[in-house]
Design an enzyme around this catalytic site. Sequence first.
Site, PDB file in Angstrom:
ATOM      1  N   SER A 143       0.846  -1.193   0.000  1.00 42.02           N
ATOM      2  CA  SER A 143       0.000   0.000   0.000  1.00 42.02           C
ATOM      3  C   SER A 143       0.874   1.233   0.000  1.00 42.02           C
ATOM      4  O   SER A 143       2.008   1.197   0.509  1.00 42.02           O
ATOM      5  CB  SER A 143      -0.905   0.021   1.242  1.00 42.02           C
ATOM      6  OG  SER A 143      -1.567   1.267   1.367  1.00 42.02           O
ATOM      7  N   TYR A 156      -2.312  -1.068  10.055  1.00 38.79           N
ATOM      8  CA  TYR A 156      -2.217  -1.277   8.614  1.00 38.79           C
ATOM      9  C   TYR A 156      -0.924  -0.679   8.077  1.00 38.79           C
ATOM     10  O   TYR A 156      -0.179  -1.326   7.327  1.00 38.79           O
ATOM     11  CB  TYR A 156      -3.427  -0.635   7.941  1.00 38.79           C
ATOM     12  CG  TYR A 156      -3.507  -0.814   6.442  1.00 38.79           C
ATOM     13  CD1 TYR A 156      -4.028  -1.975   5.891  1.00 38.79           C
ATOM     14  CD2 TYR A 156      -3.091   0.195   5.575  1.00 38.79           C
ATOM     15  CE1 TYR A 156      -4.123  -2.146   4.520  1.00 38.79           C
ATOM     16  CE2 TYR A 156      -3.183   0.045   4.207  1.00 38.79           C
ATOM     17  CZ  TYR A 156      -3.703  -1.124   3.679  1.00 38.79           C
ATOM     18  OH  TYR A 156      -3.795  -1.281   2.319  1.00 38.79           O
ATOM     19  N   LYS A 160       1.997  -3.166   6.550  1.00 38.53           N
ATOM     20  CA  LYS A 160       2.264  -3.038   5.113  1.00 38.53           C
ATOM     21  C   LYS A 160       3.703  -2.598   4.862  1.00 38.53           C
ATOM     22  O   LYS A 160       4.333  -3.013   3.883  1.00 38.53           O
ATOM     23  CB  LYS A 160       1.280  -2.064   4.476  1.00 38.53           C
ATOM     24  CG  LYS A 160      -0.137  -2.624   4.323  1.00 38.53           C
ATOM     25  CD  LYS A 160      -0.193  -3.806   3.367  1.00 38.53           C
ATOM     26  CE  LYS A 160      -1.624  -4.202   3.041  1.00 38.53           C
ATOM     27  NZ  LYS A 160      -1.701  -5.291   2.041  1.00 38.53           N
TER      28      LYS A 160
END
Length: 262
Positions: A143, A156, A160
């Site tokens: 991401s 997150y 990531k």
Amino acid sequence: MDLELRGKTAIITGASIGIGAAVAAGLAAEGCNLLLVARKVERLEAEAKRIEGEYGTKVSIVCADVGTPAGTDAIIAQAESLGGVDILINNAGAGSNETIMEAPDEKWQMYWDLHVMAAVRLARGIVPMMKKRGGGVVLHNASICAAQPLWYEPIYNVTKAALMMFSKTLATEVVRDNIRVNCINPGLILTPDWIKTAKELTADKGGDWQAYLQSVADEHAPIGRFATPEELANFFVFLCSDKASYSVGSAYFVDGGMLKTL
């Protein structure tokens, strides 16, 4: 352009919807046979049937949670039964929503297993098969948040970022086995999750979820719009091919100009 992917076999995790489904269709259009992985069997079966009907390629499925050892073991076993695979696309993932001060250990561990350990475990099981076949490709869907974090999903962001570093280190380890590993960091992609979130956030404000998404695009992406999953899938498919033969250990931002640094 013939990407020379016909007859190769690809694993795609998180393949029943959104980016994973688009990548699966893109590879099938190039003649790849597929092993699709997702947790919801009905959706997975429907997607497999659709791809087989439209492209005529062979499609196998595994209903599994890649965030668990049992799930990755099931994927590896199915890959072995197919005689091995040429392409592994680690796509399964999910956004989080928390603060560092409030998120419990269990939530951190769940996302660590989903975004990082799934890729580690699948590499351990799938890379040896690729070596026997003379090479392969591993792609990780991370991401833009791996490098440019959003404040409301620290877990997150962190996991990531770890996936991006894992991709780099795996690339160094296996490149001499003719296995190319790369990472793709998408920006704003119009997935069903984005649409669902937009509808929820605008339900008590008139329900204009399209305008909400446009405001997000206007704020973050200089291109002024979300990408379709198919636009992103085109990049995945290219990196799977020998046309990208000198692409090794890189992180590619497909983000409409969203990344603010070099």
